[in-house]
Design a protein around this motif. Sequence first.
Motif: not given
Lengths: 342, 203
Positions: A33, A36-37, A300
């Motif tokens: 994650v 990808f961020m 996130w």
Amino acid sequence: MAIFILYKTILVLLVFLISLGVAAYSTYAERKVAAFMQDRIGPDRAGPFGILQPMADGLKMFMKEEIIPTVSNKFLFILGPSLAMLTALMTGVVVPWGGNINIGDYSFPLQIADINIGILYVFGVVSFGVYGIMIGGWASNNKYSMLGALRASSQMISYEIAMGLALVALIMKTGSLSLGEIVRQQDGTMWNVVYQPLGFLIFLICAFAETNRAPFDLPECETELVGGYHTEYSSMKLGFYLFAEYINIFISSAIISSLYFGGYNIPFQNHLPIDGNVLSILQFAFFFGKIIFFIFFFMWVRWTIPRFRYDQLMNLGWKILIPLAIFNILATGVLMYALGKV
Amino acid sequence: MQLTNRKKVVVKKEMSLVEQLYLPAIANGMTITFRHLFKKPATVRYPEVKREISGTYRGQHVLKRDENGAERCTACGLCAVACPAEAITMDAAERRKGDEHLYREEKYAAVYEINMLRCIFCGLCEEACPKEAIFLTDRIVPVSGNRKDMVYGKDKLVEDVNHPIDLSERQTPEVVEFKKDKTKYHNQTWKDRGNLLNENKHH
Ligand code: SF4
Ligand code: SF4
């Protein structure tokens, strides 16, 4: 009775293994994650798409040289990470993972223990988790570890108050402390979050602080504390600390979904043309979907929001979240009175 | 001086109530990070995928041979002097009789080493060389776990007689054209300078 004990043993083992598995793959998911961020690719060397990465990491952790400082208190030094792991794993028992499974005359609930003080149990165990960190920091005999541990404990204690107060309002609404009962009440689409949006927000923020996740990961602030409470830890003992954090995230996600997002309930499940065991399995899957979403949410937030300063953290906890939680209790009470629910 | 068009003037005003909540700002930040989930990664899987690099990229050096296959380098040491990182060392030797096909000048480099760990790939050696002997190529210096391997000797630097390294990309037509301009001091060889001197004497 024998069947009952066997079943519970199997369920305990299953929850244990699932917690470990989810935590292991959370470490992988976290890196992916994050990658990808940040427009990167992330780990992709071990196996296709790097899915064997957790095994490689685990193996690496076990193979690394283990150092126990000579000036440390050896017993407590080892006890610290063990306690962290233990408390992280203990909360899973009260989470209702799904409805009942019926085989023959027997009905097996997908919950290990539906104790009527489920939430209190979770709180008790979670606050016990601070001992793991505190003992680890103290036993290291290192000022920075000690500071990290102190920060961790004061942070966890202050956020536990706000968390508890946020829950009081929820309990006023549900009238029960049993997690199984709270989930059963949320049949349909009107999940608790609809009635308790403020309470949910406070609970969520506190959950971040309780699991020591960014933006509240102050117990391990490299810039001020070298590494934090686990500075002196190496090899798998450090691994246990980090791993316990991921188990905590998993359990927190499960508890948040159970308390505020209907747990294993599927909207309109009573209108589905299925019932019985198939529905139970579907509910389990649905619950897992919610949990995975919240785990993703934790990540996130981590890769979006920068770390707080310590005084800001304390200010937020004591001067904003606690008054807000009290206000929430009052507002809930007034509303319930006005609607004639008391 | 304005570097980007994204400048934002800092206003020191009191934050409004909504701003003090920070939640809109957090939500905004989270949408930004979420959108990045669907963007193309900026990184490439390096050993398998190689990024396309510019023709004038400055990578591992090569010591060129001339049209006849003789080494151009005359061990003058100018590259070593020019090198800001002091990465280049060499030992000069005198060409023996019968070795004319191997070395272009009477003096040649018996040992020529570049320490790739020191080199900053500035390209000054290439600019300093009066013999057009040393060039930087588009090849990336491979990594090594051993410091000794990173000192490149002639075995790794001198190009293969049968497989000369194409530097036409590096030597863009403009550069080639520029180098012909002998009025520029930089482009003059010793011979040119001697001729110019003689011409001046005649006048
Ligand atoms: S590129 Fe620059 S640093 Fe490298 S060897 Fe040439 S002059 Fe030295
Ligand atoms: S490479 Fe060029 S500058 Fe360096 S020693 Fe050889 S001839 Fe001289």
